[in-house]
Scaffold this active site. Structure first.
Site, PDB file in Angstrom:
ATOM      1  N   TYR A 129     123.757  30.571  85.992  1.00  0.00           N
ATOM      2  CA  TYR A 129     122.823  31.634  85.623  1.00  0.00           C
ATOM      3  C   TYR A 129     121.493  31.224  86.230  1.00  0.00           C
ATOM      4  CZ  TYR A 129     125.951  33.528  81.981  1.00  0.00           C
ATOM      5  OH  TYR A 129     126.991  34.104  81.311  1.00  0.00           O
ATOM      6  N   ASP A 157     125.631  39.740  86.376  1.00  0.00           N
ATOM      7  CA  ASP A 157     125.757  40.871  85.439  1.00  0.00           C
ATOM      8  C   ASP A 157     125.020  40.602  84.133  1.00  0.00           C
ATOM      9  OD1 ASP A 157     127.320  39.002  84.094  1.00  0.00           O
ATOM     10  OD2 ASP A 157     129.224  40.012  84.511  1.00  0.00           O
ATOM     11  N   HIS A 246     132.486  40.924  83.073  1.00  0.00           N
ATOM     12  CA  HIS A 246     132.230  39.816  82.141  1.00  0.00           C
ATOM     13  C   HIS A 246     133.156  39.917  80.927  1.00  0.00           C
ATOM     14  CE1 HIS A 246     128.767  36.810  81.622  1.00  0.00           C
ATOM     15  NE2 HIS A 246     129.466  36.598  80.532  1.00  0.00           N
TER      16      HIS A 246
HETATM   17  C1  LIG Z   1     133.997  33.099  75.341  1.00  0.00           C
HETATM   18  C2  LIG Z   1     133.588  33.518  76.719  1.00  0.00           C
HETATM   19  C3  LIG Z   1     132.519  32.887  77.333  1.00  0.00           C
HETATM   20  C4  LIG Z   1     132.134  33.266  78.613  1.00  0.00           C
HETATM   21  N1  LIG Z   1     131.123  32.579  79.213  1.00  0.00           N
HETATM   22  C5  LIG Z   1     130.762  32.921  80.472  1.00  0.00           C
HETATM   23  C6  LIG Z   1     129.746  32.192  81.144  1.00  0.00           C
HETATM   24  O1  LIG Z   1     129.171  31.250  80.618  1.00  0.00           O
HETATM   25  N2  LIG Z   1     129.406  32.587  82.402  1.00  0.00           N
HETATM   26  C7  LIG Z   1     130.026  33.643  83.036  1.00  0.00           C
HETATM   27  O2  LIG Z   1     129.693  33.964  84.161  1.00  0.00           O
HETATM   28  N3  LIG Z   1     131.015  34.334  82.417  1.00  0.00           N
HETATM   29  C8  LIG Z   1     131.394  33.989  81.171  1.00  0.00           C
HETATM   30  N4  LIG Z   1     132.394  34.686  80.556  1.00  0.00           N
HETATM   31  C9  LIG Z   1     133.098  35.757  81.288  1.00  0.00           C
HETATM   32  C10 LIG Z   1     134.316  35.207  82.044  1.00  0.00           C
HETATM   33  O3  LIG Z   1     133.933  34.429  83.136  1.00  0.00           O
HETATM   34  C11 LIG Z   1     135.217  36.335  82.568  1.00  0.00           C
HETATM   35  O4  LIG Z   1     134.430  37.232  83.335  1.00  0.00           O
HETATM   36  C12 LIG Z   1     135.959  37.094  81.499  1.00  0.00           C
HETATM   37  O5  LIG Z   1     136.299  36.264  80.420  1.00  0.00           O
HETATM   38  C13 LIG Z   1     137.220  37.703  82.086  1.00  0.00           C
HETATM   39  O6  LIG Z   1     137.886  38.465  81.162  1.00  0.00           O
HETATM   40  P1  LIG Z   1     139.151  37.960  80.301  1.00  0.00           P
HETATM   41  O7  LIG Z   1     138.603  37.100  79.215  1.00  0.00           O
HETATM   42  O8  LIG Z   1     139.708  39.247  79.812  1.00  0.00           O
HETATM   43  O9  LIG Z   1     140.079  37.232  81.218  1.00  0.00           O
HETATM   44  C14 LIG Z   1     132.804  34.321  79.276  1.00  0.00           C
HETATM   45  C15 LIG Z   1     133.873  34.956  78.638  1.00  0.00           C
HETATM   46  C16 LIG Z   1     134.271  34.565  77.386  1.00  0.00           C
HETATM   47  C17 LIG Z   1     135.452  35.259  76.761  1.00  0.00           C
HETATM   48  C1  LIG Z   2     124.159  32.937  76.830  1.00  0.00           C
HETATM   49  C2  LIG Z   2     125.423  33.355  77.521  1.00  0.00           C
HETATM   50  C3  LIG Z   2     126.656  32.986  76.755  1.00  0.00           C
HETATM   51  C4  LIG Z   2     127.862  32.743  77.612  1.00  0.00           C
HETATM   52  C5  LIG Z   2     128.526  33.980  78.087  1.00  0.00           C
HETATM   53  O1  LIG Z   2     128.388  34.360  79.205  1.00  0.00           O
HETATM   54  C6  LIG Z   2     129.394  34.743  77.196  1.00  0.00           C
HETATM   55  O2  LIG Z   2     129.556  34.374  76.038  1.00  0.00           O
HETATM   56  O3  LIG Z   2     129.942  35.736  77.675  1.00  0.00           O
END
Ligand SMILES: Cc1cc2nc3c(=O)[nH]c(=O)nc-3n(C[C@H](O)[C@H](O)[C@H](O)COP(=O)(O)O)c2cc1C
Ligand SMILES: CCCCC(=O)C(=O)O
Length: 352
Positions: A129, A157, A246
């Site tokens: 980020y 995003d 996301h």
């Molecule tokens: C608990 C959780 C934390 C996430 N943290 C981040 C993150 O720190 N940075 C990021 O770019 N995406 C984050 N994401 C999004 C994931 O990279 C991804 O885009 C998403 O989980 C894909 O969908 P799915 O869970 O249905 O496979 C997070 C998703 C979840 C579920």
């Molecule tokens: C502060 C961002 C939290 C991590 C994240 O990307 C998420 O939980 O989807």
């Protein structure tokens, strides 16, 4: 319970996890329209198999941006793995990824440092980020480079945090004692002081230009849904895109990511590799994404469910199940490899 597919892992994880942490992992923004849409969109797509092609057993091995992978599935960056597996967090995930030969995208908001994640020895990309403090952002990039990360994934995003109402109801706004964003506890900070991550609406293409000068690592943008942005990314020297909403956690009511893949594939016209994430739960989902132009998919929550269920072995089991399903789906499609699928092999269910 006998676990036979990825969804079963969610049930096991739900049993084991603190309900507040379960909600953090499972939830999306507001009404969670997009969370549901991501999975529903795959169900609306139908696979059209080809026959009698003598394809033999399919090969899943691939390369993305110079990195070899044993299958076209990577681990999406997800924050806070020690909420799922307190003893080891991301180290357990990284071992499973290494053993499976898949690329792990380490989250900047990991609960052990990127150096500790890299110690597992697998292929790692680093998710960033961009922080308004460019000096600090650059120091994170340098650490990722020094730790051996092979690409930089810039999440675009998140000019603000999505509105997570389950988190609000649970009053989940802080990590539990002892769990923290290990990469943000930088040099020069008093012991125990951890920087706050800043999600800034001021991040712009100028930051991408700047990052392009800061690092020689391939740069991917994560969270692209508009074809014009995909075009701009390529013009700005970006090396790859992650088509993603996301996991429905940022802007609610965005379209399912798989439904944006074809227009983005048209816009970039093969100039950079595309990865898609969001709602991938089956080998058939992976095959649909590949047929529609993805070089690979990424999975988020299924990894967390495996991790919560059984640590490294749980993640390994998730990856093994998915691998078997992809092999089976490719074979039934008559394809010898991922590259052997045509866009004509995916149609809308109910359409000719
Ligand atoms: C608990 C959780 C934390 C996430 N943290 C981040 C993150 O720190 N940075 C990021 O770019 N995406 C984050 N994401 C999004 C994931 O990279 C991804 O885009 C998403 O989980 C894909 O969908 P799915 O869970 O249905 O496979 C997070 C998703 C979840 C579920
Ligand atoms: C502060 C961002 C939290 C991590 C994240 O990307 C998420 O939980 O989807």
């Amino acid at each position: 319970m006998r676990v036979v597919n990825l969804r079963d892992f969610e049930d096991v994880a739900r049993e084991k996890l603190d309900p507040v942490f379960y909600d953090y992992f499972a939830s999306g923004a507001q009404d969670e329209v997009t969370v549901a849409a991501n999975e529903a969109a795959y169900r609306r797509l139908a696979l059209v198999p080809r026959i009698l092609r003598g394809a033999g057993l399919p090969s899943l091995a691939t390369r993305v941006l110079g990195c070899a992978a044993s299958m076209p599935v990577m681990l999406a960056p997800t924050a806070f793995h020690r909420l799922a597996w307190p003893s080891e967090g991301e180290a357990a995930t990284a071992r499973a990824a290494r053993d499976a030969g898949v690329i792990m995208i380490a989250a900047m908001l990991s609960t052990i440092t990127v150096e500790e994640i890299a110690a597992a020895g697998g292929t790692l990309w680093f998710q960033l980020y961009v922080q308004p403090d460019r000096g600090f952002t650059e120091s994170l990039v340098r650490r990722a480079e020094a730790a051996g990360c092979r690409a930089l994934v810039v999440t675009v995003d998140s000019p603000a945090l999505g509105r997570n109402e389950r988190g609000d109801r649970n009053d989940f706004h802080d990590l539990p004692p002892g769990v923290f964003c290990a990469n943000l506890r930088g040099d020069g900070w008093s012991n125990g002081h951890v920087r706050q991550v800043v999600l800034s609406p001021e991040i712009s293409w100028s930051h991408v230009e700047w990052l392009r000068e800061v690092t020689r690592l391939p740069i991917l943008l994560k969270g692209v849904l508009h074809p014009e942005d995909a075009r701009l990314a390529v013009e700005n020297g970006v090396d790859g895109l992650i088509v993603s909403n996301h996991g429905g956690r940022q802007l609610d009511t965005t379209p399912a990511s798989i439904d944006r893949l074809p227009v983005i594939a048209d816009a970039v016209a093969g100039r950079v590799p595309l990865i898609v994430d969001g709602g991938v739960r089956r080998g058939t989902d992976v095959v649909k994404a590949l047929a529609l132009g993805a070089s690979a998919v990424a999975i988020g929550r299924p990894v967390l469910w495996g991790l919560a269920a059984d640590g490294s072995e749980g993640v390994a089991a998730v990856l093994a199940l998915l691998r078997r399903e992809i092999e089976n789906a490719l074979t039934l499609c008559g394809a010898a490899s991922a590259g052997d699928l045509g866009r004509d092999q995916v149609v809308r269910q109910g359409m000719p």
